[in-house]
Design a protein around this motif. Structure first.
Motif, short mmCIF file in Angstrom:
data_model
loop_
_atom_site.label_atom_id
_atom_site.label_comp_id
_atom_site.label_asym_id
_atom_site.label_seq_id
_atom_site.Cartn_x
_atom_site.Cartn_y
_atom_site.Cartn_z
N TRP A 93 0.84 -1.09 0.02
CA TRP A 93 -0.29 -0.13 0.00
C TRP A 93 0.99 1.20 -0.22
O TRP A 93 0.59 2.05 -0.49
CB TRP A 93 -0.53 0.10 1.22
N SER A 94 2.23 1.43 0.84
CA SER A 94 2.91 2.26 0.78
C SER A 94 3.47 2.80 -0.70
O SER A 94 4.36 4.12 -0.52
CB SER A 94 4.10 2.22 2.18
N CYS A 95 3.26 2.28 -0.98
CA CYS A 95 3.88 1.89 -3.11
C CYS A 95 2.93 2.67 -3.51
O CYS A 95 3.30 2.83 -4.61
CB CYS A 95 4.87 0.76 -3.25
N LEU A 96 1.64 2.09 -3.02
CA LEU A 96 0.97 2.56 -4.44
C LEU A 96 -0.04 3.76 -3.93
O LEU A 96 -0.68 5.02 -4.25
CB LEU A 96 -0.33 1.40 -4.54
N ARG A 97 0.17 4.58 -2.20
CA ARG A 97 -0.71 6.11 -1.65
C ARG A 97 -0.18 6.68 -0.84
O ARG A 97 1.43 5.78 -0.17
CB ARG A 97 -1.23 5.22 -0.91
N SER A 98 0.13 7.70 -1.33
CA SER A 98 1.26 8.33 -0.57
C SER A 98 1.20 8.94 0.78
O SER A 98 1.54 9.28 1.30
CB SER A 98 1.00 9.71 -1.02
N SER A 99 -0.12 9.03 1.56
CA SER A 99 -0.11 8.65 2.88
C SER A 99 -1.57 8.05 3.55
O SER A 99 -1.90 7.28 2.91
CB SER A 99 -1.12 10.15 3.26
N VAL A 100 -0.86 7.70 4.80
CA VAL A 100 -2.20 7.15 5.34
C VAL A 100 -4.19 7.71 5.28
O VAL A 100 -4.47 6.73 4.85
CB VAL A 100 -2.45 7.65 7.10
N ASP A 107 -1.82 12.87 7.20
CA ASP A 107 -1.04 13.37 6.20
C ASP A 107 0.58 12.55 6.55
O ASP A 107 1.36 12.55 6.02
CB ASP A 107 -0.59 14.56 6.52
N HIS A 108 0.31 11.29 7.64
CA HIS A 108 1.72 10.95 7.14
C HIS A 108 1.98 9.57 6.57
O HIS A 108 0.35 9.14 5.96
CB HIS A 108 1.50 9.88 9.15
N PRO A 109 2.91 9.06 5.86
CA PRO A 109 2.43 8.08 5.04
C PRO A 109 3.05 7.05 5.62
O PRO A 109 2.83 6.61 6.86
CB PRO A 109 4.93 8.27 4.43
N ILE A 110 3.02 5.40 4.35
CA ILE A 110 1.93 5.16 5.30
C ILE A 110 3.83 4.45 5.76
O ILE A 110 4.24 3.52 4.83
CB ILE A 110 1.85 3.87 4.22
#
Length: 265
Positions: free
Chosen positions: A128-135, A241-244
């Motif tokens: 998911w962190s590779c596909l989305r910029s934030s929580v 706004d935190h990264p995953i």
């Protein structure tokens, strides 16, 4: 089911040894950065250094009381997390990140901890962190779209796919197709749903929706949190706004879904 029968096939051995960054934690094996960060997180297993344990032993051998007399009271005398280890934890995580950058690798999990659910959660979080910029971006995602993007990522990123199946975790795609290697830690044994939950990376739409729900809960918690600066403040909590970060999510799942956290120190 055919992939796990006696004549199952379809995978191939590369003949290469998996090389990446790790922390040698002695009898517990080798931990990737995300594994180490999750397990040593506040309110999880936390951390004590072997040097401190050795120090207690030396004190007892020399006849000086360490205050850790197991014979007298096991519960009150066993060593727990320490300040020194907490300081070294940050340094260890930072050093592992530096080594990853130096060697051009991303060490997520090696599956030496057991049970393999932690590795499963870390790798799913990493996808998911590779596909989305934030929580927050994950919280507002569409499950079907996320599943399709995840399947595309695993199809294109050969190294990531090989790494996941090399540590013994099958990958389930949205259409039910399974990537697997020669070794599988959690075999179906008649209950494939249990196996997937326990130790398979699940990229199907239903599991994507589960992760979206987790992100939504984390965002809601952040919005409801009373600002503060005391020791009771949720210092490691996730914000929209935190990264995953896979270890942050795994820690959140252990605490809020599994009701698992350290209650004594």
């Amino acid at each position: 089911d055919g992939a796990f029968g006696e004549n199952g096939s379809g995978w191939s051995e590369t003949g290469e040894v998996l090389e990446s960054v790790y922390a040698d934690v002695g009898e517990n094996g080798y931990f990737a950065r995300d594994e180490f960060e999750t397990v040593s997180s506040l309110r999880q297993m936390e951390f004590i250094t072997p040097e401190e344990v050795a120090g207690y032993v030396v004190m007892e051998v020399e006849g000086r009381s360490s205050g850790r007399n197991v014979v007298a009271a096991i519960d009150s005398s066993t060593a727990g997390p320490t300040y020194q280890a907490g300081v070294l934890r940050s340094a260890a995580i930072e050093r592992l990140a530096e080594l990853e950058a130096h060697h051009g690798v991303r060490a997520v999990a090696y599956e030496m901890l057991g049970p393999p659910r932690l590795s499963k959660l870390l790798y799913e979080g990493f996808v998911w962190s590779c596909l989305r910029s934030s929580v927050g971006a994950l919280a507002t995602s569409d499950a079907g779209t996320l599943a399709a993007e995840a399947a595309g990522l695993l199809a294109e990123d050969v190294e990531l796919r090989q790494t996941i199946i090399s540590v013994g975790l099958p990958v389930v795609l949205p259409d039910g197709t399974v990537y697997r290697g020669g070794e599988v830690i959690v075999k179906p044994q008649g209950d494939i749903a249990r196996a997937i939950h326990a130790g398979w990376v699940d990229l199907r739409e239903a599991n994507c929706q589960t992760w979206i729900g987790r992100a939504q809960q984390a965002v809601a918690q952040a919005e409801d949190r009373v600002p503060g600066s005391g020791s009771g403040h949720e210092w490691g909590a996730m914000e929209a706004d935190h990264p995953i970060r896979p270890p942050a999510f795994a820690t959140w799942i252990f605490r809020y879904e599994d009701d698992g956290e350290r209650i004594k120190r």
